[in-house]
Design an enzyme around this catalytic site. Structure first.
Site, mmCIF file in Angstrom:
data_model
loop_
_atom_site.group_PDB
_atom_site.id
_atom_site.type_symbol
_atom_site.label_atom_id
_atom_site.label_comp_id
_atom_site.label_asym_id
_atom_site.label_seq_id
_atom_site.Cartn_x
_atom_site.Cartn_y
_atom_site.Cartn_z
ATOM 1 N N LYS A 1 31.837 85.950 39.135
ATOM 2 C CA LYS A 1 32.983 85.148 38.614
ATOM 3 C C LYS A 1 32.810 85.466 36.993
ATOM 4 C CE LYS A 1 36.727 83.398 37.989
ATOM 5 N NZ LYS A 1 37.225 81.882 38.320
ATOM 6 N N HIS B 1 39.589 80.698 46.354
ATOM 7 C CA HIS B 1 39.372 80.297 44.862
ATOM 8 C C HIS B 1 39.529 78.747 45.030
ATOM 9 C CE1 HIS B 1 39.966 80.691 40.537
ATOM 10 N NE2 HIS B 1 39.855 79.402 40.706
ATOM 11 N N HIS C 1 38.836 85.648 36.011
ATOM 12 C CA HIS C 1 39.939 84.975 35.467
ATOM 13 C C HIS C 1 40.723 85.864 34.255
ATOM 14 C CE1 HIS C 1 41.544 80.761 33.792
ATOM 15 N NE2 HIS C 1 42.107 81.620 32.804
ATOM 16 N N ALA D 1 42.800 70.968 32.478
ATOM 17 C CA ALA D 1 43.736 71.839 33.128
ATOM 18 C C ALA D 1 43.248 71.892 34.698
ATOM 19 C CB ALA D 1 43.658 73.160 32.455
ATOM 20 N N ASN E 1 31.609 76.957 37.712
ATOM 21 C CA ASN E 1 31.805 76.456 36.285
ATOM 22 C C ASN E 1 31.272 75.203 36.317
ATOM 23 O OD1 ASN E 1 34.333 76.276 37.630
ATOM 24 N ND2 ASN E 1 35.379 76.039 35.949
ATOM 25 N N HIS F 1 37.625 74.823 43.465
ATOM 26 C CA HIS F 1 36.717 74.325 42.767
ATOM 27 C C HIS F 1 36.313 72.812 43.431
ATOM 28 C CE1 HIS F 1 37.404 76.519 38.884
ATOM 29 N NE2 HIS F 1 38.590 76.659 39.349
ATOM 30 N N LEU F 2 35.110 72.653 43.692
ATOM 31 C CA LEU F 2 34.618 71.508 44.257
ATOM 32 C C LEU F 2 33.992 70.177 43.470
ATOM 33 C CD1 LEU F 2 33.406 72.839 47.692
ATOM 34 C CD2 LEU F 2 35.185 71.515 47.409
ATOM 35 N N HIS G 1 44.403 83.758 40.668
ATOM 36 C CA HIS G 1 45.393 82.913 40.388
ATOM 37 C C HIS G 1 46.289 83.860 39.309
ATOM 38 C CE1 HIS G 1 42.714 82.443 37.121
ATOM 39 N NE2 HIS G 1 41.942 81.490 37.616
ATOM 40 N N ASP H 1 42.881 77.592 43.880
ATOM 41 C CA ASP H 1 42.443 77.056 42.688
ATOM 42 C C ASP H 1 42.864 75.496 42.757
ATOM 43 O OD1 ASP H 1 41.471 76.963 40.006
ATOM 44 O OD2 ASP H 1 43.309 77.649 38.950
ATOM 45 N N HIS I 1 40.618 66.834 38.648
ATOM 46 C CA HIS I 1 39.878 66.024 37.612
ATOM 47 C C HIS I 1 40.523 64.459 37.731
ATOM 48 C CE1 HIS I 1 38.848 69.346 35.058
ATOM 49 N NE2 HIS I 1 39.998 70.119 35.408
ATOM 50 N N LEU J 1 45.516 76.063 34.275
ATOM 51 C CA LEU J 1 45.067 77.275 33.494
ATOM 52 C C LEU J 1 44.891 78.444 34.655
ATOM 53 C CD1 LEU J 1 43.317 76.279 30.426
ATOM 54 C CD2 LEU J 1 45.548 77.433 30.507
#
Length: 354
Positions: free
Chosen positions: A108, A22, A145, A272, A50, A24-25, A183, A256, A260, A228
């Site tokens: 997802k 899991h 999620h 988040a 996302n 995020h890139l 998560h 996860d 940011h 989150l």
């Protein structure tokens, strides 16, 4: 097999190269900065869809995969495993095509409004039933999620309520669907997975093994610990650690890691997400050593996830060594601004050997 024993004096462990189930890139300048951080230690990663706009078709997933590959260091063998973002308009034939062509590994499910860039997610779960039935038929996992978005439900209870309101009905109506609860943050979710003999697994993040809600709120708000699903009470963190170090094949690593920029985090309504990619393996080694279970680190980080996704485990290895505390950078610089690296709040004595 991990070359490690349950030994308080162990100072070296070699394991199969881990995977991140899991991740995020992001995209653009952020992608170029953070992709090398995951590629340094991980063999593969399930990449979240996302973006804005979200990755909903095979063509979009393929294009995003190409951008990720272009952002990797020369010679990197890191493999991004792509996912499709489930919407109420998703075409089952498109999902089948993406899976058969080897473009998408999973789909997802975001409940609409549950987290970053989830506005296009699902509100009416009956409308996605044809997609779920197709996925069950072809053996394609659904990554979930697991939080309700009902404003009447306290944010600390939304995972437990999701299990009762959403997940149990989905599994009852589509029992052959293979699901990953991503998560997980509660003892409720851990118990639910343990009570399910097949077709259900869970990822656990690095940060949820280390922080509880006091780390976010006690003594002042710490926005870099805000994520989150939000971290819960200490008893839930303990349950997550027990699950992670147990060796149970239904639990595996999904960081996860969610970068940011600091300006996006440090504002009245901050984003988040916690960026853990640079120091995850050091953090995990500390957690597993403290539990006396370094011999189970390989299963959690490198074996269990691959087996649930029906993929071969990585052939190459990484070695972690224990020594003087490792000095990770507090931030990395990106074209979108600085991104703070997760600070576990204790020294990290384990590092990945070059």
């Amino acid at each position: 097999m991990a070359r490690a024993m349950k030994d308080a004096h162990l100072d070296r462990i070699t394991i199969r190269r881990p995977d991140d189930w899991h991740l995020h890139l992001r995209d653009g300048a952020m992608l170029k900065a953070v992709a090398p951080e995951s590629a340094r230690h991980f063999g593969r990663a399930i990449v979240m869809p996302n973006l804005v706009p979200p990755v909903v078709t095979a063509a979009q997933a393929e294009a995003y995969r190409d951008r990720i590959r272009a952002a990797l260091p020369e010679g990197s063998r890191f493999t991004p495993l792509m996912t499709l973002y489930l919407t109420e308009e998703t075409d089952p034939a498109e999902v089948r095509r993406a899976h058969q062509q080897g473009i998408a590994t999973a789909v997802k499910l975001y409940p609409a409004g549950a987290t970053t860039n989830s506005a296009s997610g699902v509100r009416d779960f009956d409308r996605v039933r044809p997609v779920l039935e197709t996925m069950a038929e072809i053996g394609m996992p659904l990554c979930v999620h697991g939080e309700v978005t009902d404003p009447a439900i306290d944010i600390f209870d939304r995972e437990a309520v999701f299990i009762e309101r959403v997940l149990k009905p989905i599994r009852k109506k589509t029992p052959d669907l293979r699901i990953v609860m991503e998560h997980v943050t509660t003892a409720d979710a851990v118990d639910y997975v343990r009570d399910s003999p097949k077709n259900l697994a869970a990822t656990i993040t690095t940060h949820h093994l280390i922080i509880n809600r006091n780390h976010i709120l006690a003594g002042g708000i710490r926005p870099h610990f805000y994520c989150l699903p939000v971290a819960k009470r200490e008893r839930h963190r303990v349950a997550l650690v027990q699950a992670a170090v147990s060796g149970d094949p239904r639990f595996f690593l999904g960081t996860d890691s969610a970068p940011h920029s600091d300006p996006a985090k440090l504002q009245p309504c901050g984003c988040a997400g916690i960026f853990t990619a640079p120091n995850t393996l050091s953090c995990l080694a500390e957690v597993f050593e403290a539990a006396g279970r370094l011999n189970h680190l390989e299963a959690f980080a490198a074996l269990n996830g691959a087996r649930f996704y029906r993929l071969p485990v990585n052939e190459d290895t990484v070695t972690l060594v224990k020594g003087a505390p490792v000095a990770y950078p507090a931030k990395i610089e990106t074209g979108d601004g600085p991104v703070t690296v997760f600070d576990p709040g204790f020294p990290l004595h384990w590092r990945v050997e070059d």
